[in-house]
Write a protein that holds these residues in place. Sequence first.
Motif, PDB file in Angstrom:
ATOM      1  N   ARG A   1      26.718  46.356  37.776  1.00 37.76           N
ATOM      2  CA  ARG A   1      27.458  45.134  38.073  1.00 37.76           C
ATOM      3  C   ARG A   1      28.325  44.824  36.854  1.00 37.76           C
ATOM      4  NH1 ARG A   1      22.886  41.088  39.232  1.00 37.76           N
ATOM      5  NH2 ARG A   1      24.608  39.659  39.495  1.00 37.76           N
ATOM      6  N   THR A   2      29.506  44.268  37.083  1.00 36.03           N
ATOM      7  CA  THR A   2      30.415  44.005  35.977  1.00 36.03           C
ATOM      8  C   THR A   2      30.957  42.582  36.064  1.00 36.03           C
ATOM      9  OG1 THR A   2      32.199  45.017  37.266  1.00 36.03           O
ATOM     10  CG2 THR A   2      31.108  46.409  35.623  1.00 36.03           C
ATOM     11  N   VAL A   3      31.095  41.961  34.888  1.00 39.54           N
ATOM     12  CA  VAL A   3      31.583  40.589  34.793  1.00 39.54           C
ATOM     13  C   VAL A   3      32.641  40.527  33.691  1.00 39.54           C
ATOM     14  CG1 VAL A   3      30.980  38.184  34.331  1.00 39.54           C
ATOM     15  CG2 VAL A   3      29.328  39.682  35.494  1.00 39.54           C
ATOM     16  N   ARG A   4      33.786  40.033  34.054  1.00 39.96           N
ATOM     17  CA  ARG A   4      34.858  39.849  33.072  1.00 39.96           C
ATOM     18  C   ARG A   4      34.838  38.411  32.567  1.00 39.96           C
ATOM     19  NH1 ARG A   4      41.407  40.462  34.035  1.00 39.96           N
ATOM     20  NH2 ARG A   4      42.005  39.922  31.895  1.00 39.96           N
ATOM     21  N   VAL A   5      34.833  38.263  31.245  1.00 43.24           N
ATOM     22  CA  VAL A   5      34.976  36.947  30.633  1.00 43.24           C
ATOM     23  C   VAL A   5      36.461  36.787  30.336  1.00 43.24           C
ATOM     24  CG1 VAL A   5      34.331  35.429  28.742  1.00 43.24           C
ATOM     25  CG2 VAL A   5      32.697  37.123  29.583  1.00 43.24           C
ATOM     26  N   ARG A   6      37.088  35.851  31.035  1.00 39.88           N
ATOM     27  CA  ARG A   6      38.529  35.633  30.889  1.00 39.88           C
ATOM     28  C   ARG A   6      38.759  34.226  30.358  1.00 39.88           C
ATOM     29  NH1 ARG A   6      42.632  37.414  35.599  1.00 39.88           N
ATOM     30  NH2 ARG A   6      44.493  37.530  34.330  1.00 39.88           N
ATOM     31  N   ARG A   7      38.666  34.104  29.040  1.00 38.37           N
ATOM     32  CA  ARG A   7      38.843  32.804  28.378  1.00 38.37           C
ATOM     33  C   ARG A   7      40.320  32.448  28.311  1.00 38.37           C
ATOM     34  NH1 ARG A   7      35.138  35.465  24.807  1.00 38.37           N
ATOM     35  NH2 ARG A   7      33.098  34.494  24.878  1.00 38.37           N
ATOM     36  N   ALA A   8      40.627  31.201  28.556  1.00 39.63           N
ATOM     37  CA  ALA A   8      42.007  30.726  28.416  1.00 39.63           C
ATOM     38  C   ALA A   8      42.485  31.021  27.002  1.00 39.63           C
ATOM     39  CB  ALA A   8      42.083  29.233  28.712  1.00 39.63           C
ATOM     40  N   GLY A   9      43.604  31.699  26.882  1.00 38.46           N
ATOM     41  CA  GLY A   9      44.153  32.030  25.575  1.00 38.46           C
ATOM     42  C   GLY A   9      43.507  33.223  24.917  1.00 38.46           C
ATOM     43  N   GLY A  10      42.548  33.864  25.585  1.00 37.99           N
ATOM     44  CA  GLY A  10      41.890  35.048  25.028  1.00 37.99           C
ATOM     45  C   GLY A  10      42.844  36.227  24.918  1.00 37.99           C
ATOM     46  N   GLU A  11      42.510  37.170  24.079  1.00 41.28           N
ATOM     47  CA  GLU A  11      43.379  38.318  23.816  1.00 41.28           C
ATOM     48  C   GLU A  11      43.797  39.052  25.087  1.00 41.28           C
ATOM     49  OE1 GLU A  11      43.316  42.509  21.296  1.00 41.28           O
ATOM     50  OE2 GLU A  11      41.719  41.056  21.006  1.00 41.28           O
ATOM     51  N   HIS A  12      42.888  39.183  26.052  1.00 36.02           N
ATOM     52  CA  HIS A  12      43.168  39.950  27.271  1.00 36.02           C
ATOM     53  C   HIS A  12      43.318  39.061  28.513  1.00 36.02           C
ATOM     54  CE1 HIS A  12      42.224  43.396  24.829  1.00 36.02           C
ATOM     55  NE2 HIS A  12      41.076  42.835  24.516  1.00 36.02           N
ATOM     56  N   SER A  13      43.414  37.757  28.300  1.00 33.43           N
ATOM     57  CA  SER A  13      43.433  36.831  29.438  1.00 33.43           C
ATOM     58  C   SER A  13      44.653  37.001  30.330  1.00 33.43           C
ATOM     59  CB  SER A  13      43.338  35.385  28.956  1.00 33.43           C
ATOM     60  OG  SER A  13      44.472  35.045  28.190  1.00 33.43           O
ATOM     61  N   GLY A  14      45.755  37.443  29.772  1.00 35.12           N
ATOM     62  CA  GLY A  14      46.974  37.600  30.561  1.00 35.12           C
ATOM     63  C   GLY A  14      47.061  38.897  31.330  1.00 35.12           C
ATOM     64  N   HIS A  15      46.159  39.814  31.062  1.00 34.19           N
ATOM     65  CA  HIS A  15      46.214  41.117  31.745  1.00 34.19           C
ATOM     66  C   HIS A  15      45.739  40.981  33.185  1.00 34.19           C
ATOM     67  CE1 HIS A  15      46.222  45.411  32.314  1.00 34.19           C
ATOM     68  NE2 HIS A  15      44.980  45.338  32.768  1.00 34.19           N
ATOM     69  N   ILE A  16      46.572  41.386  34.106  1.00 35.98           N
ATOM     70  CA  ILE A  16      46.200  41.412  35.514  1.00 35.98           C
ATOM     71  C   ILE A  16      45.683  42.817  35.789  1.00 35.98           C
ATOM     72  CG2 ILE A  16      46.974  41.122  37.892  1.00 35.98           C
ATOM     73  CD1 ILE A  16      47.174  38.579  36.106  1.00 35.98           C
ATOM     74  N   ALA A  17      44.407  42.907  36.063  1.00 31.67           N
ATOM     75  CA  ALA A  17      43.767  44.208  36.226  1.00 31.67           C
ATOM     76  C   ALA A  17      44.032  44.791  37.601  1.00 31.67           C
ATOM     77  CB  ALA A  17      42.263  44.069  36.010  1.00 31.67           C
ATOM     78  N   SER A  18      44.121  46.109  37.644  1.00 31.01           N
ATOM     79  CA  SER A  18      44.196  46.787  38.934  1.00 31.01           C
ATOM     80  C   SER A  18      42.806  46.756  39.564  1.00 31.01           C
ATOM     81  CB  SER A  18      44.635  48.238  38.745  1.00 31.01           C
ATOM     82  OG  SER A  18      43.602  48.980  38.119  1.00 31.01           O
ATOM     83  N   THR A  19      42.727  47.017  40.828  1.00 34.87           N
ATOM     84  CA  THR A  19      41.438  47.022  41.518  1.00 34.87           C
ATOM     85  C   THR A  19      40.490  48.026  40.871  1.00 34.87           C
ATOM     86  OG1 THR A  19      42.519  46.404  43.565  1.00 34.87           O
ATOM     87  CG2 THR A  19      40.322  47.343  43.753  1.00 34.87           C
ATOM     88  N   ALA A  20      41.008  49.162  40.447  1.00 32.91           N
ATOM     89  CA  ALA A  20      40.166  50.214  39.865  1.00 32.91           C
ATOM     90  C   ALA A  20      39.572  49.815  38.521  1.00 32.91           C
ATOM     91  CB  ALA A  20      40.969  51.498  39.702  1.00 32.91           C
ATOM     92  N   GLU A  21      40.310  49.024  37.747  1.00 27.96           N
ATOM     93  CA  GLU A  21      39.835  48.723  36.394  1.00 27.96           C
ATOM     94  C   GLU A  21      39.156  47.370  36.255  1.00 27.96           C
ATOM     95  OE1 GLU A  21      43.346  48.977  33.951  1.00 27.96           O
ATOM     96  OE2 GLU A  21      44.117  47.070  34.655  1.00 27.96           O
ATOM     97  N   ASP A  22      39.235  46.518  37.242  1.00 25.49           N
ATOM     98  CA  ASP A  22      38.718  45.165  37.104  1.00 25.49           C
ATOM     99  C   ASP A  22      37.210  45.096  37.346  1.00 25.49           C
ATOM    100  OD1 ASP A  22      38.974  42.535  36.431  1.00 25.49           O
ATOM    101  OD2 ASP A  22      40.002  41.917  38.244  1.00 25.49           O
TER     102      ASP A  22
END
Length: 81
Positions: A38-59
């Motif tokens: 199982r995978t969980v992405r932490v997407r903090r506002a203003g975080g280094e990777h927060s603006g990256h829109i992941a593809s279905t394969a990588e998210d």
Amino acid sequence: PEPYRRVMRHFPGRASGYVYVADNPRKDFLAPRALGWRTVRVRRAGGEHSGHIASTAEDAEREIASLGELETLLSPEAERE
């Protein structure tokens, strides 16, 4: 994927019983997802990777805005949703 396999050998269990939490979908979730974790992405506002829109394969499967949400997300009640 080898580091994840080592974890699985050291702590035997179902692949779906492992949870990988990270913030960079460009690299973080491919191997654990391929192994059935199982995978969980932490997407903090203003975080280094927060603006990256992941593809279905990588998210990740799920996304949270802070680690404070993790306990609720991983509770037995949440797994039934």
